[in-house]
Design a protein around this motif. Sequence first.
Motif, short mmCIF file in Angstrom:
data_model
loop_
_atom_site.label_atom_id
_atom_site.label_comp_id
_atom_site.label_asym_id
_atom_site.label_seq_id
_atom_site.Cartn_x
_atom_site.Cartn_y
_atom_site.Cartn_z
N SER A 54 0.72 -1.56 -0.63
CA SER A 54 0.00 0.09 -0.71
C SER A 54 1.28 1.24 0.19
O SER A 54 0.21 2.20 -0.53
CB SER A 54 -1.11 -0.43 1.28
OG SER A 54 -0.45 0.02 2.59
N ILE A 55 1.88 1.57 0.55
CA ILE A 55 2.98 2.45 0.81
C ILE A 55 3.86 3.16 -1.11
O ILE A 55 4.09 4.12 -1.01
CB ILE A 55 3.80 2.47 1.72
CG1 ILE A 55 4.70 3.73 2.28
CG2 ILE A 55 5.50 1.48 1.80
CD1 ILE A 55 3.99 4.73 2.07
N ASP A 68 1.27 4.69 -2.57
CA ASP A 68 0.39 5.45 -2.47
C ASP A 68 2.13 6.61 -3.29
O ASP A 68 1.89 7.65 -3.13
CB ASP A 68 0.88 5.77 -1.09
CG ASP A 68 -0.54 5.38 -0.25
OD1 ASP A 68 -1.10 5.02 -1.05
OD2 ASP A 68 -0.13 4.93 0.81
N THR A 124 1.23 10.62 -1.97
CA THR A 124 2.62 11.64 -1.77
C THR A 124 2.29 13.14 -1.08
O THR A 124 2.63 13.38 -0.48
CB THR A 124 3.08 11.86 -3.04
OG1 THR A 124 3.85 10.73 -3.58
CG2 THR A 124 5.08 12.41 -2.31
N LEU A 161 0.66 12.48 2.09
CA LEU A 161 1.68 12.37 3.24
C LEU A 161 2.18 13.75 3.19
O LEU A 161 2.10 14.15 4.41
CB LEU A 161 2.29 11.72 2.29
CG LEU A 161 3.41 10.88 3.30
CD1 LEU A 161 3.05 9.53 2.82
CD2 LEU A 161 4.90 11.47 3.02
N LEU A 202 7.65 5.69 8.05
CA LEU A 202 6.99 5.31 7.17
C LEU A 202 6.95 3.55 6.73
O LEU A 202 6.03 3.27 6.12
CB LEU A 202 6.87 6.00 5.79
CG LEU A 202 6.39 7.65 5.53
CD1 LEU A 202 7.00 8.16 4.26
CD2 LEU A 202 5.23 7.68 5.57
#
Length: 390
Positions: A108-109, A112, A119, A122, A260
């Motif tokens: 998932s990251i 993203d 981003t 984030l 993260l």
Amino acid sequence: MPSHPAVVLDLSANGVGIIHALARRGIEVYAYDTAGPYSKGKSRLASCAVCPSPLTQQKALLTFLKGVAVKFDQKPVLYAGADDYVVFISTYREELSEYYLFLYPEHSIIEDLLDKKKTYDLAMNYSIPTAKTFFVETDNQLDEAISQLEFPCILKPVFGHEFRKHINKKAIKIRDANQLKKVFPIYSKYGELIIQELIPGDNQSFYKVATFFDDDMNLLALFTLQKNHQFPAEFGTGAHIVSKRIPELVELGVPLLKDLGLKGVNMIEYKKDPRDGQYKLIEINPRFWLTHSLTGHSGVDFAYTYYLYLTGQNPAPQLEQIDGVQWIYLVRYFLTFLEKRRNGEMTWRDFLKGFKGKKVFALLALDDPMPFIRSTASHLWNAWKRKRKE
């Protein structure tokens, strides 16, 4: 010879850098990429071949990689040098982990970080300075953005790796509102776009922080660098880079990447805004980056440390680097110089000064000449075609 071979997916300069770092240490390397420009001028330091596309032939690529791995007595260490391969490996990580050794953060990251909208969100969530950004889908939103923009600005794809399959540009500079209204519908056919303010400052305003965290988020490698020149000169990738420790960026970037959960190799890029002195987030890449081959010559070898860790050899953390080592992608540096010379931004003296001191070349290598020949011929041919069009 080490019992674990390495498999590299990517035969661009990024992948070739991984090949060089490993093969010169006696590691058996196998490298693959899709048919096209990289199928010519293969590295002689690796066994190279064409593989199915990670974008359009995922199941075929999965079968291909399984077939490669079963030939070895030990699991190979799997490397990816491009976003398409990272997404593929991450998507099929459960099946591939039965055959290969690799380390990535949660899927998932990764998704993203390849989505510029997410981003940006984030950055907002972590209060990270960034360029003023507008997400536009309708004519009314475009008009609203224009009313708040200062020109020139830039037009960028939300998904850069997808967009560059159609338009080989990282960003498009927009000089005024009329041009923006004219080109927006043209480029939007190839993917979702964002409009962003143009942060002032030359190529030397760009910096990167790279990390390698293990499974338990212990920091095993750290590196920072500064760009000198990029290609194309205005919006491009590194052409001339220097190793440089920037403590304030280490303080900014390392805690963020750790928070993260970005295990494995990752890189975060900033641009320093001369208007307020802030380092503003450009992008985060969950993979080896183009100029990583500078690290081994600066006392922090990311590719080899990654290999040692995944093969259970417990490498000592490499957190201190040698500053002042220059990384030069020769043909890109030369073409950037020609562009800047035409604009009165660089002289022959400036160009030659870039070769002083300790240096490493992206592709130029006596023990592996073909990638350099291939890349140089391709870049010069494309430059000639662009010049002829003009």
